[in-house]
Design a protein around this motif. Structure first.
Motif, PDB file in Angstrom:
ATOM      1  N   TYR A  85     -23.309  12.452   1.485  1.00 19.78           N
ATOM      2  CA  TYR A  85     -22.646  12.121   2.362  1.00 19.78           C
ATOM      3  C   TYR A  85     -23.494  11.432   3.775  1.00 19.78           C
ATOM      4  CZ  TYR A  85     -26.686  15.594   3.972  1.00 19.78           C
ATOM      5  OH  TYR A  85     -27.118  16.137   4.642  1.00 19.78           O
ATOM      6  N   ALA A  86     -24.300  10.810   3.493  1.00 20.21           N
ATOM      7  CA  ALA A  86     -24.519   9.955   4.930  1.00 20.21           C
ATOM      8  C   ALA A  86     -24.980   8.622   4.724  1.00 20.21           C
ATOM      9  CB  ALA A  86     -26.025  10.881   5.776  1.00 20.21           C
ATOM     10  N   ARG A  87     -24.569   7.854   6.144  1.00 21.56           N
ATOM     11  CA  ARG A  87     -24.688   6.133   6.021  1.00 21.56           C
ATOM     12  C   ARG A  87     -25.928   6.200   6.864  1.00 21.56           C
ATOM     13  NH1 ARG A  87     -19.854   8.325   5.160  1.00 21.56           N
ATOM     14  NH2 ARG A  87     -18.401   7.399   3.344  1.00 21.56           N
ATOM     15  N   SER A  88     -26.963   5.572   6.925  1.00 26.16           N
ATOM     16  CA  SER A  88     -28.215   6.403   7.447  1.00 26.16           C
ATOM     17  C   SER A  88     -29.382   5.493   7.901  1.00 26.16           C
ATOM     18  CB  SER A  88     -29.157   7.162   7.986  1.00 26.16           C
ATOM     19  OG  SER A  88     -30.257   7.449   8.576  1.00 26.16           O
ATOM     20  N   ALA A  89     -29.245   4.034   8.090  1.00 25.34           N
ATOM     21  CA  ALA A  89     -31.074   3.018   8.381  1.00 25.34           C
ATOM     22  C   ALA A  89     -32.322   3.702   8.271  1.00 25.34           C
ATOM     23  CB  ALA A  89     -30.624   2.486   9.128  1.00 25.34           C
ATOM     24  N   SER A  90     -32.517   4.934   8.112  1.00 25.83           N
ATOM     25  CA  SER A  90     -33.973   5.970   8.317  1.00 25.83           C
ATOM     26  C   SER A  90     -33.398   7.072   7.397  1.00 25.83           C
ATOM     27  CB  SER A  90     -34.352   5.500   9.045  1.00 25.83           C
ATOM     28  OG  SER A  90     -35.569   6.281   8.276  1.00 25.83           O
TER      29      SER A  90
END
Length: 502
Positions: free
Chosen positions: A192-197
């Motif tokens: 579910y996430a879109r995260s650069a970290s």
């Protein structure tokens, strides 16, 4: 006869019966191994397997349901050692035993590398097997245009990916996930996430990254953005990532700096009497699953406890998986469920082989439960791992030797004993190789490693994929890890690409 004499007699009878059963098991084991000395035994076994292979039928039904099981860090050596471990707990020699998923009809190998690393972490690999696109180390739900900690790059629409759960929701299916780690940890975050970290699980984790202020933390994305806020089932740990530092729940304080109570926000978002939040096993078991549409279960502040150390009111992976299936299967259009045995990986990082093998055995119980609750005709079950680990089985121990114990051999170089299981690197490298058998009785015993590191690393070798159900025959050969969701989507007709319904 006095009661004391009767009790003494009953105890003697019980002891005699137990001795008889033990002797019978030993005799059966001896007879079994005696059979193995005959050529005919192995020829007959091979012919049986040949007939199984010849009679193998390809299932081309549409996959109404899909369950993707992910053993985090479940390397091939982990599977082999866990097979022996599980068999030996049943008083078998262990080597001939099989875990439930090892009997699946189709098997493949998955290449796990990231775009920028030979050896994967759980974030780039989750992106691959959940979105169908390979990514950079440490990033979640983003293509390889985005480097780790690049907040601005993660906001560009073309760099953001959709997962198999989004595809399932668009097709009208129910969706959910179960994990023994924090629900914001790298593997489930790929849903579910879109995260650069992968480390930006809460705003507390982002406070030292001045360039990240425009980006949402992973817990916040789960509650406020699609597909996270549309999931029907969310089971795992990580309560502290959802609560403000001003809130104390179950005796522990939250860590969020923004003052938000994301658990309450989740409840308000669902706007349904059939939505429930639970925080322990007792509350989970008290519910009527037939009346639940959405459920959030956060059973620990951080990761759930290891099975062998679980003296808390936490559900097992098998129990969470069974509950999730019961809740999701009400949908006539079917469901997609992700189940992670996450503590396999956590144990390996600390060189704790005993705990890693036991968590794999618990993972197997969850798979067995799913098999019993679903029908192979319309349910595709895929079992795989995200990456390997550096644990090996080595030496020439006798058949049936305790997989957790000393090898049968003695080193010819220094005349010292050694363990069958060991690691290439990790925190136990500073320990002397002299083995203390009393210490080994501790389930948290650290098995020997070579290179001293704060934490043991992942391995870069391929990991297996096991499958059964509709279109499971697609999972054969050596595959890129990102093909997994594409094959699943084809079988379940939930893709914008080619599907079995075309």
């Amino acid at each position: 006869m006095s009661k004391k004499k009767e009790l003494f007699r009953d105890e003697r009878l019980l002891h005699s019966l137990q001795s008889h059963v033990t002797k019978l098991k030993r005799d059966l084991k001896d007879q079994s191994q005696e059979q193995e000395t005959f050529s005919s035994f192995w020829i007959n076994e091979a012919q049986k397997k040949l007939q199984e292979q010849l009679n193998k039928k390809i299932n081309t039904n549409i996959a109404k349901n899909v369950i993707l099981f992910l053993g985090d860090g479940m390397s091939l050596s982990t599977i082999t050692a866990s097979r022996i471990y599980a068999g030996q707990r049943l008083k078998k020699s262990g080597e001939e035993y099989s875990l439930s998923f090892e009997n699946f009809p189709f098997t493949a190998l998955s290449k796990t590398y990231c775009v920028d690393k030979q050896t994967a972490d759980s974030a780039c690999s989750a992106t691959a097997y959940l979105t169908g696109v390979k990514a950079n180390f440490g990033t979640v739900g983003l293509n390889a245009k985005v480097k780790r900690n690049d907040c601005q790059g993660s906001l560009i629409k073309e760099n953001r990916l959709s997962s198999i759960m989004q595809w399932a929701q668009d097709a009208g299916k129910s969706t959910g996930f179960v994990t023994t780690t924090r629900v914001t940890h790298a593997s489930p975050a790929g849903i579910y996430a879109r995260s650069a970290s992968r480390d930006w699980e809460s705003d507390y984790d982002m406070q030292n990254f001045t360039d990240s202020k425009e980006c949402s933390d992973i817990a916040k994305q789960l509650v406020t953005e699609s597909p996270g806020n549309k999931l029907n089932v969310i089971f795992g740990g990580g309560r502290m990532k959802f609560l403000s530092e001003n809130i104390i729940e179950n005796g522990s304080r939250g860590e969020r700096l923004d003052g938000r109570d994301l658990i309450d926000e989740w409840i308000q978002h669902q706007k349904s009497a059939n939505a429930h939040y639970v925080s322990n096993r007792t509350e989970l078991f008290s519910l009527d699953y037939s009346k639940i549409d959405h459920i959030l279960g956060l059973f620990a502040d951080s990761h759930l406890e290891y099975n062998l150390k679980n003296d808390k009111d936490e559900p097992s992976l098998k129990e969470m998986t069974s509950a999730a299936i019961e809740i999701l299967k009400k949908n006539d259009k079917g469901f997609v469920l992700f189940v992670e045995g996450g503590k396999i990986d956590v144990a390996h990082h600390d060189n704790m082989a005993h705990l890693a093998l036991d968590e794999t055995a618990e993972f197997d119980k969850a798979i067995q439960s799913a098999m019993e609750l679903t029908d192979e005709k319309d349910t595709l079950i895929v079992v795989t791992a995200d990456h390997s680990h550096t644990m090996t089985l080595s030496g020439y121990s006798h058949r049936g030797k305790d997989i957790l114990g000393l090898n049968t051999e003695i080193s010819s170089m220094d005349s010292m004993p050694y363990l069958t299981l060991s690691y290439a690197n990790g925190p136990s490298a500073e320990k002397k190789r002299l083995v203390n058998e009393e210490e080994m009785k501790n389930t948290g015993y650290q098995y020997p490693s070579l290179v001293p590191l704060l934490y043991e690393t992942h391995g870069g070798d391929d990991v297996p994929i096991y499958s059964r159900g509709p279109y499971s025959h697609l999972f054969e050969g050596v595959l890129e890890q990102n093909t997994i969701p594409h094959f699943i989507a084809y079988a379940a007709c939930i893709s914008n690409g080619a599907t079995a319904c075309d």
